[in-house]
Design an enzyme around this catalytic site. Structure first.
Site, PDB file in Angstrom:
ATOM      1  N   ALA A   1       0.850  -1.189   0.000  1.00  0.00           N
ATOM      2  CA  ALA A   1       0.000   0.000   0.000  1.00  0.00           C
ATOM      3  C   ALA A   1       0.884   1.237   0.000  1.00  0.00           C
ATOM      4  O   ALA A   1       2.002   1.204   0.528  1.00  0.00           O
ATOM      5  CB  ALA A   1      -0.912   0.003   1.228  1.00  0.00           C
TER       6      ALA A   1
ATOM      7  N   GLY B   1       0.754   3.672   1.742  1.00  0.00           N
ATOM      8  CA  GLY B   1       0.982   4.194   3.083  1.00  0.00           C
ATOM      9  C   GLY B   1       2.147   3.545   3.811  1.00  0.00           C
ATOM     10  O   GLY B   1       2.585   4.032   4.846  1.00  0.00           O
ATOM     11  N   TYR B   2       2.655   2.448   3.273  1.00  0.00           N
ATOM     12  CA  TYR B   2       3.771   1.766   3.940  1.00  0.00           C
ATOM     13  C   TYR B   2       5.063   2.524   3.653  1.00  0.00           C
ATOM     14  O   TYR B   2       5.484   2.666   2.517  1.00  0.00           O
ATOM     15  CB  TYR B   2       3.925   0.324   3.446  1.00  0.00           C
ATOM     16  CG  TYR B   2       2.733  -0.584   3.683  1.00  0.00           C
ATOM     17  CD1 TYR B   2       1.759  -0.279   4.615  1.00  0.00           C
ATOM     18  CD2 TYR B   2       2.597  -1.755   2.977  1.00  0.00           C
ATOM     19  CE1 TYR B   2       0.678  -1.120   4.831  1.00  0.00           C
ATOM     20  CE2 TYR B   2       1.528  -2.609   3.185  1.00  0.00           C
ATOM     21  CZ  TYR B   2       0.571  -2.286   4.113  1.00  0.00           C
ATOM     22  OH  TYR B   2      -0.493  -3.119   4.320  1.00  0.00           O
ATOM     23  N   SER B   3       5.692   3.012   4.705  1.00  0.00           N
ATOM     24  CA  SER B   3       6.945   3.764   4.618  1.00  0.00           C
ATOM     25  C   SER B   3       6.858   4.879   3.581  1.00  0.00           C
ATOM     26  O   SER B   3       7.752   5.060   2.757  1.00  0.00           O
ATOM     27  CB  SER B   3       8.125   2.838   4.309  1.00  0.00           C
ATOM     28  OG  SER B   3       8.344   1.945   5.364  1.00  0.00           O
TER      29      SER B   3
ATOM     30  N   GLY C   1       5.255   5.216   0.917  1.00  0.00           N
ATOM     31  CA  GLY C   1       5.297   4.793  -0.482  1.00  0.00           C
ATOM     32  C   GLY C   1       6.550   4.053  -0.899  1.00  0.00           C
ATOM     33  O   GLY C   1       6.603   3.493  -1.992  1.00  0.00           O
TER      34      GLY C   1
END
Length: 76
Positions: A58, A60-62, A64
Site C-alpha cells: 500500500a 501508506g507503507y513507509s 510509499g
C-alpha cells in the site's frame, strides 16, 4: 504452489500472499524497523521463485517506499 481464482475475475493468484508492509526505507514514513531495498529484494525474489504472485502493499507503507521497492524487484 497452489493457485486460486480471485473472486469472479478469472485471475489466478497464489494461495500464499507476501505481505510487504515490512519493506521500505527506514528513514521514510513511520516504520524505522522496515527492511530496505536490498533485504526486501532478496525476500521478494525468493517468494517469486517459489511461485508467489500475490504481493500485498500500500502507498501508506513507509511513505510509499514499500511500493517502490516491490515494483523495482518485480520488474527486475
Amino acid at each position: 504452489m497452489r493457485y486460486i481464482k480471485l473472486g469472479t475475475t478469472g485471475l489466478e493468484v497464489s494461495a500464499i500472499t507476501l505481505g510487504c508492509m515490512s519493506f521500505g526505507e527506514p528513514d521514510r514514513g513511520g516504520e524505522p524497523w522496515s527492511l530496505g531495498a536490498d533485504a526486501g529484494r532478496d525476500i521478494i525474489r525468493q517468494a517469486l521463485e517459489s511461485g508467489v504472485n500475490f504481493l500485498d502493499t500500500a502507498n501508506g507503507y513507509s511513505a510509499g517506499s514499500s511500493e517502490e521497492i516491490v515494483g523495482r524487484a518485480v520488474k527486475d
